[in-house]
Design a protein around this motif. Structure first.
Motif: not given
Length: 293
Positions: A114-119, A138-145, A277-292
């Motif tokens: 679903r993420f790839e299709q939405l992207t 794109l927000r809908e896609a990233l919210a799946l993470w 943005a601070d409220n609506r994209i918080k979950r979108e960037v958690e993956w990026a913060q967790a990986r180098p």
């Protein structure tokens, strides 16, 4: 059935959590889900589970893991009774073929599909100039993470590659969404997100460039130039390379105050709703913060 791989592994059948707990059973499931609707040869499963050190009884052991997985996927709670005809599977989700296994699932049953299709849809909308719609998609896609891909699985060599591939696709989608937000004049809203991403992934030139542009558009040119210098020093020190041509070009344009860096046409901005943005994209960037990077 619903299988989620974008974060912690999760499997639900008719609303019931049937996620396996045994490490190797989880790896079998993840590899089959990554290759859903395709036969996965036994040899690939063996490579994932044991690399180059399979046990003497490897075929029997693999069959045991598949049997355990099949029991999880066929779970029914006694209190549920017989499911309605519309909810009954047309056949076994996990099927045995000569020399391999196939996990049969609809695209809606897999979060990564679903993420790839939405992207892809968001990219097409952006190319057509439907910028506001593209941001929503794109927000809908990233919210799946819900975290880095396969975050709670101890992966073998094949799943390690797949996890990296999915995370790179996520970074690409995040960059696309940022591009769209910048086109809509949302540079102020992006500054917090970009500052965090640039600090945590200092060699990711895409994030560095977007931070520079957002700072410049916010009237903070000196900080944009400082961001470039930090990025350049990190790239030289850690990778032994200079910034890419795009980043160097952006640096020169900021120095020159190039009008091409200004926000695109005001007409687009009048029709673009502003977001927190601070409220609506918080979950979108958690993956990026967790990986180098």
């Amino acid at each position: 059935m619903q299988i989620n791989l974008l974060g912690p592994l999760s499997v639900r059948v008719n609303g019931i959590d049937v996620t396996p707990t045994a490490p190797k059973t989880r790896r079998v499931l993840a590899l089959l889900a990554i290759h859903a609707n395709r036969v996965v040869p036994n040899q690939l499963l063996i490579e994932e589970l044991w690399d180059d050190k399979p046990p003497p009884s490897v075929t029997t052991t693999l069959q045991t893991y598949v049997y355990q997985l099949r029991k999880h996927l066929n779970t029914r709670l006694p209190s549920m009774g017989r499911p309605p005809q519309s909810e009954r599977p047309r056949g076994e989700a996990l099927r045995t073929y000569a020399g391999g296994y196939l996990l049969s699932l609809s695209p809606d049953a897999l979060d990564w599909l679903r993420f790839e299709q939405l992207t892809q849809r968001g990219r097409a909308e952006l190319e057509r100039g439907e910028v506001v719609t593209a941001v929503r998609t794109l927000r809908e896609a990233l919210a799946l993470w819900q975290g880095p891909a396969l975050v709670d699985i101890n992966p073998g060599p094949l799943l390690q590659v797949e996890a990296l591939r999915l995370d790179e696709i996520c970074k690409s989608a995040l960059e696309l969404r940022m591009d769209a937000d910048l086109r809509l004049g949302r540079h102020h809203e992006l500054l917090g997100e970009l500052t965090g991403l640039a600090a945590r992934q200092p060699t990711h030139e895409g994030f560095q460039g977007k931070l520079m542009l957002a700072l410049y558009r916010a009237g903070r040119r000196s900080e944009a130039l400082d961001a470039y210098q930090r990025a350049r020093e990190t790239l030289v020190d850690e990778l032994g390379v200079d910034p890419c041509d795009d980043l160097q070009h952006l640096h020169r344009a900021i120095l020159a105050g190039d009008p091409a860096l200004n926000v695109p046409g005001a007409n687009t901005l009048r029709n673009a709703p502003r977001v927190d943005a601070d409220n609506r994209i918080k979950r979108e960037v958690e993956w990026a913060q967790a990986r180098p990077a």
